[in-house]
Scaffold this motif. Structure first.
Motif, short mmCIF file in Angstrom:
data_model
loop_
_atom_site.label_atom_id
_atom_site.label_comp_id
_atom_site.label_asym_id
_atom_site.label_seq_id
_atom_site.Cartn_x
_atom_site.Cartn_y
_atom_site.Cartn_z
N ASP A 1 3.85 15.08 1.62
CA ASP A 1 3.19 14.58 0.40
C ASP A 1 1.72 14.95 0.43
OD1 ASP A 1 5.50 13.41 -0.53
OD2 ASP A 1 4.88 11.34 -0.11
N ASN A 2 1.18 15.32 -0.71
CA ASN A 2 -0.26 15.54 -0.80
C ASN A 2 -0.96 14.20 -1.00
OD1 ASN A 2 -0.30 18.31 -0.47
ND2 ASN A 2 -0.04 18.70 -2.64
N TYR A 3 -2.16 14.08 -0.47
CA TYR A 3 -3.00 12.91 -0.70
C TYR A 3 -4.44 13.37 -0.82
CZ TYR A 3 -4.34 13.05 4.27
OH TYR A 3 -4.82 13.43 5.50
N TYR A 4 -5.28 12.50 -1.34
CA TYR A 4 -6.70 12.79 -1.55
C TYR A 4 -7.53 11.90 -0.65
CZ TYR A 4 -4.93 15.32 -5.53
OH TYR A 4 -4.24 16.21 -6.31
N TYR B 1 -11.41 15.92 -1.14
CA TYR B 1 -10.50 16.92 -0.58
C TYR B 1 -9.07 16.42 -0.74
CZ TYR B 1 -14.57 18.83 1.91
OH TYR B 1 -15.78 19.37 2.23
N TYR B 2 -8.14 17.35 -0.68
CA TYR B 2 -6.74 16.95 -0.62
C TYR B 2 -6.11 17.59 0.60
CZ TYR B 2 -5.12 21.43 -2.49
OH TYR B 2 -4.84 22.75 -2.66
N ALA B 3 -5.06 16.95 1.08
CA ALA B 3 -4.37 17.44 2.28
C ALA B 3 -2.90 17.07 2.16
CB ALA B 3 -4.98 16.79 3.53
N GLY B 4 -2.10 17.67 2.99
CA GLY B 4 -0.69 17.33 3.07
C GLY B 4 -0.47 16.38 4.23
N TRP B 5 0.29 15.32 4.00
CA TRP B 5 0.55 14.32 5.03
C TRP B 5 1.45 14.93 6.10
CZ3 TRP B 5 -1.53 9.71 6.06
CH2 TRP B 5 -0.90 8.92 7.01
N GLY B 6 0.98 14.86 7.34
CA GLY B 6 1.76 15.42 8.44
C GLY B 6 1.90 14.46 9.61
N ASN B 7 1.58 13.18 9.38
CA ASN B 7 1.62 12.17 10.45
C ASN B 7 0.72 12.54 11.62
OD1 ASN B 7 3.40 10.29 9.26
ND2 ASN B 7 5.15 11.55 9.84
N THR B 8 -0.39 13.21 11.32
CA THR B 8 -1.33 13.58 12.37
C THR B 8 -2.28 12.41 12.65
OG1 THR B 8 -3.01 14.42 10.85
CG2 THR B 8 -1.30 15.98 11.56
N ILE B 9 -3.00 12.51 13.73
CA ILE B 9 -3.99 11.48 14.06
C ILE B 9 -5.03 11.39 12.95
CG2 ILE B 9 -5.87 10.92 15.65
CD1 ILE B 9 -4.11 12.08 17.90
N PRO C 1 0.83 -1.20 0.00
CA PRO C 1 0.00 0.00 0.00
C PRO C 1 0.87 1.25 0.00
CG PRO C 1 -0.66 -1.50 1.76
CD PRO C 1 0.60 -2.04 1.17
N TRP C 2 0.38 2.28 -0.67
CA TRP C 2 1.11 3.53 -0.74
C TRP C 2 1.20 4.16 0.63
CZ3 TRP C 2 -1.15 8.72 -0.63
CH2 TRP C 2 -0.21 9.72 -0.88
N GLN C 3 2.38 4.61 0.99
CA GLN C 3 2.60 5.28 2.27
C GLN C 3 3.16 6.67 1.98
OE1 GLN C 3 1.99 4.65 5.63
NE2 GLN C 3 2.66 6.77 5.74
N PRO C 4 2.36 7.71 2.21
CA PRO C 4 2.89 9.05 1.96
C PRO C 4 3.99 9.42 2.95
CG PRO C 4 0.68 9.15 2.92
CD PRO C 4 0.99 7.71 2.70
N LYS C 5 4.84 10.31 2.49
CA LYS C 5 5.91 10.83 3.34
C LYS C 5 5.51 12.22 3.80
CE LYS C 5 9.47 8.34 0.80
NZ LYS C 5 8.72 7.79 -0.30
N LYS D 1 -3.31 8.35 -3.54
CA LYS D 1 -2.20 9.10 -4.12
C LYS D 1 -2.69 10.10 -5.16
CE LYS D 1 2.43 8.31 -5.93
NZ LYS D 1 3.43 7.30 -6.26
N THR D 2 -3.75 9.74 -5.90
CA THR D 2 -4.26 10.63 -6.95
C THR D 2 -5.76 10.86 -6.77
OG1 THR D 2 -4.84 8.85 -8.49
CG2 THR D 2 -2.57 9.70 -8.60
N LYS D 3 -6.21 11.95 -7.35
CA LYS D 3 -7.64 12.27 -7.31
C LYS D 3 -8.44 11.20 -8.04
CE LYS D 3 -10.89 15.98 -8.32
NZ LYS D 3 -11.08 17.31 -8.88
N GLU D 4 -7.88 10.68 -9.12
CA GLU D 4 -8.56 9.65 -9.91
C GLU D 4 -8.76 8.36 -9.10
OE1 GLU D 4 -7.05 12.77 -12.28
OE2 GLU D 4 -5.86 11.42 -11.03
N GLU D 5 -7.76 7.98 -8.32
CA GLU D 5 -7.90 6.79 -7.47
C GLU D 5 -9.01 7.00 -6.44
OE1 GLU D 5 -4.06 6.24 -5.71
OE2 GLU D 5 -3.20 5.37 -7.52
N CYS D 6 -9.07 8.20 -5.87
CA CYS D 6 -10.10 8.51 -4.87
C CYS D 6 -11.48 8.48 -5.52
CB CYS D 6 -9.82 9.87 -4.25
SG CYS D 6 -10.86 10.25 -2.83
#
Length: 130
Positions: free
Chosen positions: A72-75, A85-93, A65-69, A106-111
């Motif tokens: 990284d932006n994710y959807y 929506y999209y957000a930046g990965w920040g290792n938040t809860i 599975p994709w793991q953002p760093k 990883k992409t809007k299309e996948e979402c």
């Protein structure tokens, strides 16, 4: 100097250079580099002789599975499971909870492609609207 074909071989097999994956029948982690196929052992990353097994079809690549760093932006779906929506990965809860629920992409299309199943899972009679 001769051409290095490792990036093309990785692409042919459906992975990118540096992308970590597993192989059928083995629990080790593998990756393609410019040097060849490597596996992660107790001493770190080492060259593997198992490239033949992939090239001959004896084993297949199992993508992880994709793991953002960090950064990284994710959807992810909105609460109505229609908007995205999209957000930046920040290792938040919040980030981790969405990932554990299978709702980061990883992409809007996948979402977008996942929305019908997510609506069915969370908004159906057996889901959140009961």
């Amino acid at each position: 100097m001769a051409k290095n074909y490792m990036p093309e071989i990785a692409k042919m097999l459906g992975v990118e250079v540096g992308e970590i994956f597993k192989m059928t029948d083995y629990n080790s982690l593998y990756r393609f580099t410019e040097r060849g196929l490597e596996f992660k052992g107790t001493a770190g990353w080492c060259l593997s002789e198992r490239i033949e097994w992939l090239l001959t079809g004896r084993n297949e690549i199992l993508k992880l599975p994709w793991q953002p760093k960090e950064g990284d932006n994710y959807y992810h779906p909105a609460s109505n499971f229609k908007d995205i929506y999209y957000a930046g990965w920040g290792n938040t809860i919040f980030d981790i909870a969405l990932k554990e629920a299978g709702m980061i992409f990883k992409t809007k299309e996948e979402c977008e492609a996942a929305l019908p199943e997510l609506r069915k899972k969370y908004l159906s009679e057996t889901g959140a609207d009961r």
